[in-house]
Design a protein around this motif. Structure first.
Motif, PDB file in Angstrom:
ATOM      1  N   GLU A 353       0.857  -1.185   0.000  1.00 26.07           N
ATOM      2  CA  GLU A 353       0.000   0.000   0.000  1.00 26.07           C
ATOM      3  C   GLU A 353       0.889   1.230   0.000  1.00 26.07           C
ATOM      4  OE1 GLU A 353      -3.545   1.736   2.924  1.00 26.07           O
ATOM      5  OE2 GLU A 353      -2.992  -0.391   3.023  1.00 26.07           O
ATOM      6  N   VAL A 354       0.412   2.311  -0.606  1.00 25.11           N
ATOM      7  CA  VAL A 354       1.136   3.580  -0.642  1.00 25.11           C
ATOM      8  C   VAL A 354       0.135   4.698  -0.358  1.00 25.11           C
ATOM      9  CG1 VAL A 354       2.527   5.161  -2.056  1.00 25.11           C
ATOM     10  CG2 VAL A 354       2.784   2.685  -2.347  1.00 25.11           C
ATOM     11  N   VAL A 376       2.003   0.030 -11.791  1.00 22.18           N
ATOM     12  CA  VAL A 376       1.769  -0.910 -10.703  1.00 22.18           C
ATOM     13  C   VAL A 376       0.564  -0.427  -9.904  1.00 22.18           C
ATOM     14  CG1 VAL A 376       2.692  -1.898  -8.573  1.00 22.18           C
ATOM     15  CG2 VAL A 376       4.191  -1.557 -10.539  1.00 22.18           C
ATOM     16  N   SER A 377      -0.396  -1.312  -9.699  1.00 24.75           N
ATOM     17  CA  SER A 377      -1.606  -0.957  -8.953  1.00 24.75           C
ATOM     18  C   SER A 377      -1.555  -1.554  -7.552  1.00 24.75           C
ATOM     19  CB  SER A 377      -2.854  -1.452  -9.685  1.00 24.75           C
ATOM     20  OG  SER A 377      -2.961  -0.838 -10.958  1.00 24.75           O
ATOM     21  N   TYR A 378      -2.238  -0.880  -6.621  1.00 23.59           N
ATOM     22  CA  TYR A 378      -2.259  -1.326  -5.228  1.00 23.59           C
ATOM     23  C   TYR A 378      -3.690  -1.624  -4.798  1.00 23.59           C
ATOM     24  CZ  TYR A 378       2.304   0.910  -5.482  1.00 23.59           C
ATOM     25  OH  TYR A 378       3.565   1.268  -5.870  1.00 23.59           O
ATOM     26  N   GLY A 379      -3.916  -2.858  -4.378  1.00 19.97           N
ATOM     27  CA  GLY A 379      -5.224  -3.217  -3.846  1.00 19.97           C
ATOM     28  C   GLY A 379      -6.308  -3.268  -4.910  1.00 19.97           C
ATOM     29  N   LYS A 380      -7.382  -3.927  -4.564  1.00 21.30           N
ATOM     30  CA  LYS A 380      -8.499  -4.071  -5.501  1.00 21.30           C
ATOM     31  C   LYS A 380      -9.811  -3.600  -4.880  1.00 21.30           C
ATOM     32  CE  LYS A 380      -6.344  -8.080  -7.734  1.00 21.30           C
ATOM     33  NZ  LYS A 380      -6.458  -9.530  -8.093  1.00 21.30           N
ATOM     34  N   ALA A 385      -6.511  -0.503   3.687  1.00 20.62           N
ATOM     35  CA  ALA A 385      -6.906  -0.591   5.094  1.00 20.62           C
ATOM     36  C   ALA A 385      -6.058   0.327   5.978  1.00 20.62           C
ATOM     37  CB  ALA A 385      -6.789  -2.039   5.569  1.00 20.62           C
ATOM     38  N   VAL A 386      -4.755   0.405   5.714  1.00 24.50           N
ATOM     39  CA  VAL A 386      -3.885   1.251   6.529  1.00 24.50           C
ATOM     40  C   VAL A 386      -4.203   2.729   6.294  1.00 24.50           C
ATOM     41  CG1 VAL A 386      -1.497   1.901   7.016  1.00 24.50           C
ATOM     42  CG2 VAL A 386      -2.071  -0.500   6.576  1.00 24.50           C
TER      43      VAL A 386
END
Length: 413
Positions: A353-354, A376-380, A385-386
């Protein structure tokens, strides 16, 4: 009894005006009524922020109660669409202005009608960029009172920047009191709870005329405010960043670590090009190795891997964000391990996560990073959550929805 006397904790002086509204009492010089200040009249078609005033003179006895001399009137919010606030300027009623004297100390300052200011064409800020700014916010609580978030940190950061730019700066106390005065005078512009915040912009600039390269002979400290909504149009939704590999925001030994005005003009070219391609903003790398993360145009960046949160260390090229500092403390209190160190672009691309932090954005989750043409993708599931946990924890403090055990908020009433 001397020329001044106490009135419910307020030190009054002859030939001053006392203003009072439901939750606001302040003392201003009688000269406040002259033509360059906001008249003591209700704004046309708008309810006045000020309910009453009295001329203070030697006939007012010591210990007189406020209720004996001030009427009470409920103020109303400004008549604007609070649901349609973006991050743009909405002109308000007052601004605070003071100038520094020849000995380097700033005068007490006063409130003036919000509007244009006059500068010499040869002023230090226009010719040599001798200027700094700060940004902080005020939030309205459910009970109508107003909260500031860590204003003393902004004051300290401005003083640090002023030393680097060879400028005098207001004391921490003067800075904080000027912020309080400006916010209270514009309290009808503080959005209702959950509708946004009042963005506060203190400016410090070389206003004196100077032709040769040298510090300006005079400086102006000014504060104006504007109600704002979300900085990014996405709101609390993932933004898309592109890593800049050609332009650099700062270099070692430069001014990247202070909030000088020149830092922001230098990012506009890369930012404009990125937005034209559909990106939200630009993430910059260090100028020496070109592989370590620095910051986004106006935000600090954090990388999450497991229960560890990493962020670039402050070493002179990265702005020491107050939201950044607060998020680090909040994250540690929530049980995360936080590391301030060199963070490589490879770690960024491998992160779980970023997110970004800043006064304007608070916490902004990153949905994707594009580096050298690869995305580059983060999470779907949208917001990570963070990011969500940290955003909720910090904004709950800022808005007065959670107990402030850290002493970060200042309540105005």
């Amino acid at each position: 009894m001397g020329s001044g006397f106490a009135l419910s904790g307020l030190q009054l002086q002859p030939n001053h005006l006392l203003f009072s509204s439901r939750n606001f009492t302040t003392l201003l010089p009688a000269s406040f009524t002259n033509s360059r200040h906001l008249p003591l009249l209700k704004l046309q078609n708008q309810p006045s922020l000020i309910s009453s005033c009295v001329q203070v003179n030697s006939t007012v006895s010591q210990g007189t109660a406020l209720s004996d001399i001030c009427s009470t009137e409920t103020y109303e919010l400004a008549d604007i669409n609070w649901d349609d606030l973006g991050f743009g300027l909405v002109p308000t009623d007052y601004m605070y202005v003071t100038k520094c004297s020849k000995n380097g100390k700033f005068s007490k300052g006063d409130l003036q009608r919000f509007g244009n200011i006059e500068l010499s064409p040869s002023s230090g800020v226009l010719n040599y960029g001798q200027g700094l700014f700060e940004g902080l916010k005020a939030y309205r609580k459910q009970d109508g009172s107003i909260l500031l978030f860590r204003p003393e940190e902004n004051a300290l950061r401005m003083r640090t920047g002023a030393e680097r730019m060879c400028m005098p700066a207001p004391t921490v106390e003067q800075f904080v009191e000027a912020v309080k005065m400006t916010v209270l005078a514009n309290k009808r512009w503080v959005p209702p709870p959950g509708k946004g915040s009042l963005y506060i912009r203190p400016l410090l600039m070389g206003s004196g005329a100077v032709l040769g390269l040298a510090p300006a002979p005079e400086y102006t400290f000014l504060i104006y405010v504007s109600p704002v909504g979300n900085y990014f149009k996405e709101g609390l939704a993932p933004i898309n960043l592109v890593v800049e590999n050609e332009f650099h925001r700062a270099t070692p030994g430069g001014t990247g670590g202070i909030k000088t005005i020149g830092n922001y003009a230098s990012v506009l070219k890369a930012q404009s090009a990125a937005k034209a391609k559909g990106y939200s903003d630009v993430l910059y790398l260090d100028s020496v190795h070109k592989k370590y993360l620095e910051e986004v145009s106006s935000c600090n960046v954090f990388v999450v891997k497991g229960t560890t949160i990493s962020t670039p260390a402050i070493k002179g090229t990265i702005l020491p964000g107050i939201t950044r500092k607060s998020i680090i403390d909040v994250a540690c209190n929530l049980g995360f391990q936080v590391e301030e160190r060199l963070v490589s672009v490879d770690e960024l691309l491998d992160a779980d996560e970023v997110f970004c932090t800043g006064t304007a954005v608070v916490v902004s989750p990153v949905g994707s990073i594009t580096y050298l043409g690869e995305r580059v993708s983060y999470g779907k599931t949208g917001v990570g959550a963070v990011s969500q946990q940290l955003f909720s924890s910090l904004t709950s403090l800022q808005m007065g929805l959670a107990e402030d055990k850290l002493g970060w908020t200042v309540e105005l009433s």
